[in-house]
Design a protein around this motif. Structure first.
Motif, short mmCIF file in Angstrom:
data_model
loop_
_atom_site.label_atom_id
_atom_site.label_comp_id
_atom_site.label_asym_id
_atom_site.label_seq_id
_atom_site.Cartn_x
_atom_site.Cartn_y
_atom_site.Cartn_z
N PRO A 1 0.82 -1.23 0.00
CA PRO A 1 0.00 0.00 0.00
C PRO A 1 0.85 1.27 0.00
N LEU A 2 1.97 1.26 0.74
CA LEU A 2 2.83 2.44 0.80
C LEU A 2 3.45 2.73 -0.57
N ALA A 3 3.92 1.67 -1.25
CA ALA A 3 4.51 1.85 -2.57
C ALA A 3 3.47 2.36 -3.56
N ASP A 4 2.26 1.83 -3.49
CA ASP A 4 1.20 2.26 -4.39
C ASP A 4 0.86 3.74 -4.17
N LYS A 5 0.76 4.14 -2.91
CA LYS A 5 0.43 5.53 -2.61
C LYS A 5 1.56 6.47 -3.02
N PHE A 6 2.80 6.07 -2.77
CA PHE A 6 3.95 6.89 -3.14
C PHE A 6 4.01 7.05 -4.65
N TYR A 7 3.74 5.96 -5.37
CA TYR A 7 3.74 6.01 -6.83
C TYR A 7 2.67 6.99 -7.33
N ARG A 8 1.49 6.95 -6.72
CA ARG A 8 0.42 7.85 -7.14
C ARG A 8 0.77 9.31 -6.87
N VAL A 9 1.42 9.56 -5.75
CA VAL A 9 1.84 10.93 -5.43
C VAL A 9 2.84 11.44 -6.45
N LEU A 10 3.84 10.60 -6.78
CA LEU A 10 4.89 11.03 -7.71
C LEU A 10 4.38 11.19 -9.14
N THR A 11 3.32 10.48 -9.49
CA THR A 11 2.82 10.53 -10.88
C THR A 11 1.54 11.35 -11.01
N ARG A 12 1.14 12.03 -9.93
CA ARG A 12 -0.14 12.75 -9.95
C ARG A 12 -0.16 13.85 -11.01
N LYS A 13 0.91 14.65 -11.07
CA LYS A 13 0.93 15.76 -12.03
C LYS A 13 0.93 15.24 -13.46
N ARG A 14 1.73 14.18 -13.69
CA ARG A 14 1.77 13.61 -15.03
C ARG A 14 0.41 13.06 -15.42
N ALA A 15 -0.25 12.40 -14.45
CA ALA A 15 -1.58 11.83 -14.72
C ALA A 15 -2.59 12.93 -15.04
N SER A 16 -2.49 14.07 -14.33
CA SER A 16 -3.41 15.18 -14.58
C SER A 16 -3.23 15.73 -15.98
N ARG A 17 -1.97 15.85 -16.41
CA ARG A 17 -1.71 16.34 -17.76
C ARG A 17 -2.26 15.37 -18.80
#
Length: 456
Positions: free
Chosen positions: A256-272
């Motif tokens: 769960p920690l890795a999944d959440k960290f990944y989502r945080v790091l890729t949030r801006k890219r995902a928004s674009r």
């Protein structure tokens, strides 16, 4: 691991055991005769041990095209590796008992350093994987060093068709192919800096992989020969803790920690990407559908290759133990510069421990043989057991590195079938894998060094 392997009992496996055992015997004895090589790099020395030569030479034999090593032979070698691990753990258990006073003193430090194994890969390897655009495979590849239990964890949460699952397989194959070799070089370099307590280095060696732990411990004991027993015992316990707690920590914390960290790091890219998709949804829908179909077909072919390469060969236990005993006595005799009755008696004790533990594991069905081997072995070799002196005297004549040489030689012979999987995944897993192993070892070592200072 049951999600990716299919076990089968094959009479051909029994027939093929003799040729693969003979080949392993020749390679293991040859590399044991060659011995270790020391390379001075100026900032430190790297020691390459016979077991590393065995892994490399076994791999070269496995992948050569002049006289190809059949995939069934490779599966037999893999089956023998699984039993060789039990013998290696049994030998290491006899280093835990005499070192129990030291281990008890280091108790809090031993538990605290496990945080390093948990966070090491996530803190450093995960951001690198994101930077290299590994996609969702990042989560599976970096939430741990991805040994066998990781397959079940990720398959249950994301499914066997997921990118996360492919990430697990990528790290598993990388660790199997290069983990022992790389951690030998890394540990040898760090240990020869002489800035860490050897017990802290031993704790760092317990990464949850028997072969990596054995390779790492060999480098530590070479730098600190006077602390060999304590280092072996500490590393074995650390590795056991990592293995036993790994499933629960992986499911409830690391994944769960890795999944959440990944989502945080890729949030801006995902928004674009979402904004871009919204702007031209009609124009790209056909292209997206075609891309998804191609990805689905690629996943199907990938699963077929995984199933073919990872199908297990079942061997009778008596046959596996007989072969490994012959190989082990041979390499141990070369290491001791001569065959002795003590080496034979040492193997008798190890075999008895393994057989009793396998029997208890079958009776309980909930506790693994490795847990029984470690616990019973530690007790009968401890000062509290009346026959400890006699048992320790016999078992200590069996060089534990000689067992690791046999195990890694067989591992090398089994790895040719896994090369296509690594090629399929691509080069990105190489830097990510190197960083993951380095981070797990170094962070846990640093934490252990700090913790030992507090409790000593």
């Amino acid at each position: 691991m049951s999600t990716v392997t299919t076990a089968r009992t094959d009479k051909a496996g029994t027939r093929l055991t003799i040729p693969i055992a003979a080949l392993a015997f020749v390679i293991a004895l040859a590399v044991q005769f060659i011995g270790q090589a020391k390379i001075d790099l100026g900032i430190g020395a790297i020691i390459i041990f016979p077991m590393v030569w065995g892994l490399i030479l076994g791999l070269l034999v496995s992948i050569q095209k002049f006289k190809p090593l059949g995939i069934d032979l490779q599966r037999v070698a893999a089956a023998l590796v699984g039993v060789a691990v039990l013998l290696l753990v049994a030998r290491l258990a006899f280093n835990i008992g005499p070192s129990l006073p030291t281990l008890l003193k280091a108790g809090p430090a031993l538990l605290l350093q496990e945080v390093g194994h948990l966070l090491g890969t996530i803190v450093l390897a995960l951001p690198l994987a994101v930077l290299l655009r590994m996609g969702k495979a990042t989560v599976g590849a970096t939430f741990s060093l991805d040994r066998e239990p990781s397959f079940a964890m990720v398959s249950e949460k994301y499914g066997p068709d997921s990118d996360q699952y492919r990430g697990v397989l990528a790290m598993y194959v990388f660790g199997t192919l290069f983990g022992a070799v790389f951690i030998t070089l890394l540990t040898s370099l760090v240990a020869n800096w002489k800035i860490f307590d050897p017990l802290a280095l031993a704790m760092g060696a317990g990464v949850g992989s028997g072969s990596m732990m054995a390779a790492s411990v060999a480098s530590i004991t070479a730098a600190y020969p006077g602390d060999q027993d304590a280092v072996l015992g500490m590393a074995a316990v650390s590795n056991l803790i990592t293995t036993v707690l790994g499933v629960y920590v992986g499911i409830y914390i690391a994944l769960p920690l890795a999944d959440k960290f990944y989502r945080v790091l890729t949030r801006k890219r995902a928004s674009r990407e979402v904004a871009a998709a919204g702007a031209g949804a009609g124009a790209v829908s056909a292209a997206d559908a075609e891309r998804e179909a191609a990805q689905a077909e690629e996943n199907r072919l990938f699963r077929e290759r995984v199933a073919e390469s990872s199908a297990e060969m079942k061997l009778p236990l008596w046959l596996s133990l007989s072969v490994l005993t012959v190989l082990g006595i041979g390499t141990a005799s070369v290491a001791a510069k001569g065959l002795s009755l003590s080496i034979v008696l040492g193997y008798v004790v190890l075999l008895a421990l393994v057989l009793v533990s396998i029997g208890l594991a079958k009776v309980t069905r909930k506790i693994s043989a490795i847990v029984f081997i470690t616990t019973i072995g530690a007790y009968v070799s401890s000062p509290w057991f009346f026959g400890a002196e006699a048992l320790n005297g016999a078992v200590k004549t069996v060089d534990f590195l000689s067992i690791a040489t046999v195990m890694l030689t067989l591992a090398g012979l089994s790895l040719g079938k896994d090369i296509p999987l690594l090629k399929n995944i691509g080069w990105k897993i190489i830097p990510v894998g190197l960083v993951a192993i380095t981070a797990s070892f170094l962070l846990s070592t640093v934490i252990a060094e700090f913790a030992l200072g507090l409790w000593h």
